[in-house]
Design a protein around this motif. Structure first.
Motif, short mmCIF file in Angstrom:
data_model
loop_
_atom_site.label_atom_id
_atom_site.label_comp_id
_atom_site.label_asym_id
_atom_site.label_seq_id
_atom_site.Cartn_x
_atom_site.Cartn_y
_atom_site.Cartn_z
N MET A 125 11.50 -12.75 -10.66
CA MET A 125 12.89 -12.45 -10.33
C MET A 125 13.58 -11.66 -11.45
O MET A 125 14.80 -11.54 -11.48
CB MET A 125 13.66 -13.74 -10.05
N ASP A 126 12.79 -11.13 -12.39
CA ASP A 126 13.30 -10.30 -13.48
C ASP A 126 14.26 -11.05 -14.40
O ASP A 126 15.34 -10.55 -14.74
CB ASP A 126 14.00 -9.04 -12.94
N THR B 145 17.71 -6.60 -19.90
CA THR B 145 16.34 -6.86 -20.36
C THR B 145 15.58 -7.61 -19.28
O THR B 145 16.17 -8.29 -18.44
CB THR B 145 16.33 -7.71 -21.65
N ARG B 146 14.28 -7.48 -19.31
CA ARG B 146 13.40 -8.26 -18.44
C ARG B 146 12.01 -8.22 -19.04
O ARG B 146 11.73 -7.46 -19.98
CB ARG B 146 13.39 -7.72 -17.01
N LYS B 147 11.13 -9.05 -18.50
CA LYS B 147 9.75 -9.09 -18.99
C LYS B 147 8.79 -9.16 -17.82
O LYS B 147 9.11 -9.67 -16.75
CB LYS B 147 9.53 -10.26 -19.94
N ALA B 148 7.59 -8.63 -18.05
CA ALA B 148 6.55 -8.66 -17.02
C ALA B 148 5.20 -8.60 -17.72
O ALA B 148 4.80 -7.53 -18.19
CB ALA B 148 6.70 -7.48 -16.05
N PRO C 240 2.55 -8.38 -20.34
CA PRO C 240 2.60 -7.97 -21.75
C PRO C 240 3.77 -7.03 -22.06
O PRO C 240 3.91 -6.59 -23.19
CB PRO C 240 1.25 -7.25 -21.94
N PHE C 241 4.59 -6.70 -21.07
CA PHE C 241 5.66 -5.74 -21.24
C PHE C 241 7.03 -6.41 -21.40
O PHE C 241 7.34 -7.38 -20.71
CB PHE C 241 5.74 -4.79 -20.05
N ASN C 242 7.84 -5.87 -22.32
CA ASN C 242 9.25 -6.21 -22.43
C ASN C 242 10.05 -4.94 -22.12
O ASN C 242 9.79 -3.88 -22.70
CB ASN C 242 9.60 -6.69 -23.84
N PHE C 243 11.01 -5.05 -21.20
CA PHE C 243 11.80 -3.89 -20.80
C PHE C 243 13.24 -4.05 -21.30
O PHE C 243 13.83 -5.12 -21.18
CB PHE C 243 11.81 -3.74 -19.28
N VAL C 244 13.78 -2.96 -21.86
CA VAL C 244 15.16 -2.96 -22.35
C VAL C 244 15.84 -1.68 -21.88
O VAL C 244 15.29 -0.57 -22.05
CB VAL C 244 15.23 -3.02 -23.89
#
Length: 301
Positions: free
Chosen positions: A202-203, A232-235, A237-241
């Motif tokens: 659900m981000d 921000t969110r994660k998935a 091995p990835f962190n998104f900003v």
């Protein structure tokens, strides 16, 4: 082969060994606790195989079809594994209730105890290894596997205790009572695993500590007058900003771009073991004031 992939292969191998010895002794002895533990180990094999597949795909780089990569496969795997753990707990509870109703005896208590002690030693070694890999890589799938085998470790210990009580008291109902207790613990443990996986699907935002560090980096950067729309969110091995940085309108595009690159570099240093995808929008003014759906994250102005 990556460390997390090796972890799933080793976990599958250990689960295979445990299945053989537990199933053999469980069928001979008639202990519902041992049989339930064997059944759980059978599920472990399939789960570890699925985890290998999930990790293999989550490590793939973004593609034309999946622009943000396949990191969420890890979260999906965690939800599936948590569901399987819950189902195994319900199965154990069913077998335990049957055991209590029929008051079925247990045979070959000695071999059963030896098998469960061996199982505890192997499982403990595996849990230590998986927790090391999970801490080093931050991989949610390996973390869920570690939790899975930790519940196995505790349930195996409970099985040994129940067998010892039966051995000395001949009170066979204890086997079923311990089976129910193990089942309840397994179901409870699976809840947090499913919850974490669902939140990522659900981000859910990054941890508060990391978000605060991102904010501090932006606030402490010279010539950045303000910021907004921080997301921000994660998935996997990835962190998104994503964030909008506000600069003085007189600044050159080149200088603003260089500052944004420096902000991105510092954000990535927060957790070097993760892959960061940082998207920075450069604004000459704060364009959030007239935005109908402004994102509020606590203090982003």
């Amino acid at each position: 082969m990556s460390l997390q992939k090796k972890a799933t292969v080793i976990a599958s191998g250990v689960a295979g060994i445990l299945v053989v010895i537990k199933l053999a002794v469980g069928l001979i002895s008639g202990s519902v606790a041992v049989l339930a533990s064997a059944m759980d180990s059978v599920l472990d094999i399939f789960v570890s195989m699925f985890n290998y597949f999930a990790i293999h795909n989550s490590e793939k780089p973004p593609s034309e079809r999946f622009n943000y990569g396949l990191g969420k496969i890890e979260a999906l795997a965690a939800v599936i594994e948590g569901t399987i753990i819950t189902m195994s707990g319900l199965f154990i509870m069913y077998q335990a209730v049957k055991k209590i109703i029929h008051n079925e005896p247990i045979h070959y208590l000695g071999p059963s105890l030896i098998v469960m002690v061996i199982s505890i030693i192997l499982t403990a070694a595996l849990v230590i290894f998986l927790e090391y890999v999970a801490k080093k890589t931050g991989n949610l799938v390996v973390k869920s596997d570690a939790l899975h085998y930790k519940t196995d470790l505790l349930s195996n210990s409970a099985v040994v205790l129940s067998l010892l009580i039966v051995y000395f008291t001949k009170f066979y109902v204890i086997d079923g009572i311990f089976g129910i207790a193990i089942a309840l613990y397994i179901i409870y443990s699976a809840y947090e695993l499913i919850k974490e996986g669902v939140l990522i699907l659900m981000d859910v935002a990054l941890e508060d500590e990391k978000v605060e560090k991102i904010k501090e980096i932006i606030r402490s950067t010279p010539k950045v007058t303000d910021y907004h729309f921080l997301k921000t969110r994660k998935a996997g091995p990835f962190n998104f900003v994503d964030v909008h940085l506000v600069f003085n309108p007189e600044i050159s595009l080149q200088e603003a771009h260089d500052i944004a690159d420096e902000v991105e570099r510092r954000i990535k240093e927060i957790d070097p073991d993760k892959r960061w995808e940082v998207t920075i929008h450069l604004d000459p003014v704060d364009d959030s004031i007239n935005h109908e759906h402004k994102i509020v994250d606590g203090s982003d102005r």
